[in-house]
Design a protein around this motif. Structure first.
Motif, PDB file in Angstrom:
ATOM      1  N   GLU A 327       0.989  -1.704   0.337  1.00 48.29           N
ATOM      2  CA  GLU A 327       0.187  -0.034  -0.366  1.00 48.29           C
ATOM      3  C   GLU A 327       1.456   0.948  -0.322  1.00 48.29           C
ATOM      4  O   GLU A 327       2.173   1.028   0.812  1.00 48.29           O
ATOM      5  CB  GLU A 327      -0.774  -0.301   1.380  1.00 48.29           C
ATOM      6  CG  GLU A 327      -1.509  -1.448   1.374  1.00 48.29           C
ATOM      7  CD  GLU A 327      -2.201  -1.358   3.024  1.00 48.29           C
ATOM      8  OE1 GLU A 327      -2.540  -0.495   3.417  1.00 48.29           O
ATOM      9  OE2 GLU A 327      -3.071  -2.487   3.334  1.00 48.29           O
ATOM     10  N   ALA A 328       0.098   2.156  -0.072  1.00 48.57           N
ATOM     11  CA  ALA A 328       1.380   3.037  -0.837  1.00 48.57           C
ATOM     12  C   ALA A 328       0.086   4.898  -0.714  1.00 48.57           C
ATOM     13  O   ALA A 328      -0.011   4.983  -1.434  1.00 48.57           O
ATOM     14  CB  ALA A 328       1.799   3.203  -2.169  1.00 48.57           C
ATOM     15  N   ASP A 329       0.847   5.622   0.446  1.00 47.54           N
ATOM     16  CA  ASP A 329       0.584   6.222   0.778  1.00 47.54           C
ATOM     17  C   ASP A 329      -0.006   7.703  -0.284  1.00 47.54           C
ATOM     18  O   ASP A 329      -0.296   8.571   0.186  1.00 47.54           O
ATOM     19  CB  ASP A 329       0.262   7.041   2.504  1.00 47.54           C
ATOM     20  CG  ASP A 329       0.089   6.275   3.457  1.00 47.54           C
ATOM     21  OD1 ASP A 329      -0.400   5.193   3.346  1.00 47.54           O
ATOM     22  OD2 ASP A 329       0.992   5.908   4.242  1.00 47.54           O
ATOM     23  N   GLU A 330       1.286   8.125  -0.457  1.00 52.91           N
ATOM     24  CA  GLU A 330       1.791   8.890  -1.831  1.00 52.91           C
ATOM     25  C   GLU A 330       3.024   8.330  -2.729  1.00 52.91           C
ATOM     26  O   GLU A 330       2.890   6.879  -1.932  1.00 52.91           O
ATOM     27  CB  GLU A 330       2.840   9.796  -1.269  1.00 52.91           C
ATOM     28  CG  GLU A 330       3.550   9.333   0.402  1.00 52.91           C
ATOM     29  CD  GLU A 330       4.430  10.070   0.477  1.00 52.91           C
ATOM     30  OE1 GLU A 330       5.789  11.221  -0.027  1.00 52.91           O
ATOM     31  OE2 GLU A 330       4.691  10.387   2.062  1.00 52.91           O
ATOM     32  N   GLU A 331       2.617   8.835  -3.954  1.00 48.99           N
ATOM     33  CA  GLU A 331       3.305   8.010  -4.801  1.00 48.99           C
ATOM     34  C   GLU A 331       4.983   6.941  -4.473  1.00 48.99           C
ATOM     35  O   GLU A 331       5.452   8.249  -3.210  1.00 48.99           O
ATOM     36  CB  GLU A 331       3.783   9.046  -5.735  1.00 48.99           C
ATOM     37  CG  GLU A 331       4.652   8.452  -7.310  1.00 48.99           C
ATOM     38  CD  GLU A 331       4.855   9.633  -8.439  1.00 48.99           C
ATOM     39  OE1 GLU A 331       3.848   9.698  -9.125  1.00 48.99           O
ATOM     40  OE2 GLU A 331       5.823  10.269  -8.285  1.00 48.99           O
ATOM     41  N   ALA A 332       5.340   6.082  -4.912  1.00 51.50           N
ATOM     42  CA  ALA A 332       6.309   5.368  -3.796  1.00 51.50           C
ATOM     43  C   ALA A 332       7.268   4.195  -5.241  1.00 51.50           C
ATOM     44  O   ALA A 332       6.900   4.337  -5.962  1.00 51.50           O
ATOM     45  CB  ALA A 332       6.419   4.785  -2.783  1.00 51.50           C
ATOM     46  N   VAL A 333       8.263   5.223  -4.986  1.00 43.53           N
ATOM     47  CA  VAL A 333       9.382   4.780  -6.023  1.00 43.53           C
ATOM     48  C   VAL A 333       9.992   3.330  -4.802  1.00 43.53           C
ATOM     49  O   VAL A 333      10.622   3.483  -3.776  1.00 43.53           O
ATOM     50  CB  VAL A 333      10.778   5.413  -6.183  1.00 43.53           C
ATOM     51  CG1 VAL A 333      11.369   4.279  -7.223  1.00 43.53           C
ATOM     52  CG2 VAL A 333       9.824   6.065  -6.764  1.00 43.53           C
TER      53      VAL A 333
END
Ligand code: 1HN
Length: 356
Positions: A327-333
């Motif tokens: 799960e990503a709360d904000e764009e993630a790499v």
């Protein structure tokens, strides 16, 4: 009290125990007592899912810099040890990971060994690794390869600590009892090509026509984050998200099209803000390094799930066959590496998407 063998339709427990004693004297053992442990119905891993928060470990890494020099240590590294595998230098069953610190002006002397290594840069600039005499300067997010048996040394020409993740296939090579190493004798292997030479030669969708295709390891040993990130940013515009992975790209050997390294698969993955993956499990054992963004990985199911909350520069391990959701709360790499390429070559790799 240890329970002896259960009786069979033909013999009592005591008869069997006596038999086992007698054959034991000849270094023999009954398979039927262990067969279901040897080959269980689903993969059994010794490792457990785990998160190493960068904020918590960085002070210790910096402290190690005041206790020992990179040269004295040969490599000044704090090993990420899986909590279920303490003392074994294993982050998961098949892989090694550690965080390496090099300070301005230091050298980590030249050596070579049969295990292959990857570096994933966490913080700092102006340190280099030299592979067989070609220097590569490293920046955060860069993925760098040290092929097996290649001479390599590290140095630092900047003015702030430099930290990177080392990933090695050590447990695999150890299992084969094929681990050996050599020191060069001097701090640095002589440089013989300008920095960037190999990337120019192989990193532009061209190859010298005289080169063979069958190299086991990518001739490119540095995959700069600037290029990787730019590619992700452009592809992101299509919003073509895979339900399990978001957008997950694999680093390749441009000569063969095979994974960049023969023993470790390497990936860069973008998760859009608010993304929740479908449940996913695969037989590979994996280690993640968070480059950008924050979120969670829930490993296992329902109330029993282990939830690991990650942010930039954190690392986490997901052992094989652990069902998980990202799960990503904000764009993630996320950068990750695993033994997928080994399992695929051996015909062992399996994956399962969704609940099934
Ligand atoms: C190694 O050679 C390096 O070259 C890092 O930076 C970690 C862990 C075990 C064995 C060799 C390096 C290592 C290593």
């Amino acid at each position: 009290m240890t329970s002896g063998p259960a009786k069979t339709s033909k013999a009592s427990g005591a008869e069997l125990a006596g038999f086992y004693d007698r054959i034991g004297d000849h270094n023999l053992a009954p398979l039927w007592e262990v067969i279901h442990k040897l080959v269980a119905r689903t993969p059994v891993t010794k490792a457990v899912p785990h998160l190493w928060r960068y904020e918590a470990l960085r002070p210790y890494l910096i402290e190690s810099g005041s206790l020992i020099t990179a040269k004295e240590a040969e490599r000044r590294v704090l090993v990420l040890e899986n909590p279920a595998l303490r003392g074994l230098s294993q982050v998961v069953d098949t892989l090694y990971a550690g965080l390496q610190l090099i300070l301005p002006g230091e050298v980590a002397p030249a050596h070579r060994h049969t295990p292959s290594a990857l570096r994933f840069i966490i913080e700092g600039t102006q340190a280099f690794t030299a592979v067989d005499g070609e220097k590569t300067y490293m920046d955060p997010g860069d993925f760098v390869i040290t092929p097996n048996w290649a001479w390599h040394d590290h140095g630092h020409e900047g003015d702030a600590p430099m930290i990177w993740l080392d990933g090695l296939d050590l447990p695999i090579v150890h299992f084969l009892a094929a681990t050996f190493a050599e020191t060069y004798g001097d701090d640095q292997f002589p440089t013989n090509t300008p920095p960037g030479y190999t990337l120019a030669r192989y990193g532009n969708n061209m190859r010298p026509v005289t080169d063979k295709y069958d190299q086991l390891v990518s001739p490119i040993f540095s995959y700069p984050y600037t290029r990787t990130r730019e590619a992700l940013a452009l592809m992101e515009k299509t919003q073509d998200w895979d339900p399990a992975f978001g957008l997950k790209m694999e680093f390749l050997n441009p000569l063969s099209g095979a994974p960049a390294m023969p023993t470790m698969s390497t990936f860069m993955q973008l998760l859009p803000k608010g993304f929740t993956s479908m449940p996913y499990q695969a037989t590979e054992h994996a280690v993640y390094s968070v480059v950008e963004g924050s979120g969670r990985v829930a490993v296992g199911e329902g109330e029993a799930a282990t939830v690991l909350a990650w942010g930039p520069k954190d690392h986490f391990a997901i052992p094989g066959w652990c069902k998980h959701r990202l799960e990503a709360d904000e764009e993630a790499v996320l950068f990750s590496f695993s033994d997928q390429v080994v399992q695929q070559k051996l015909g062992l790799w399996r994956e399962r998407r969704g609940q099934g």
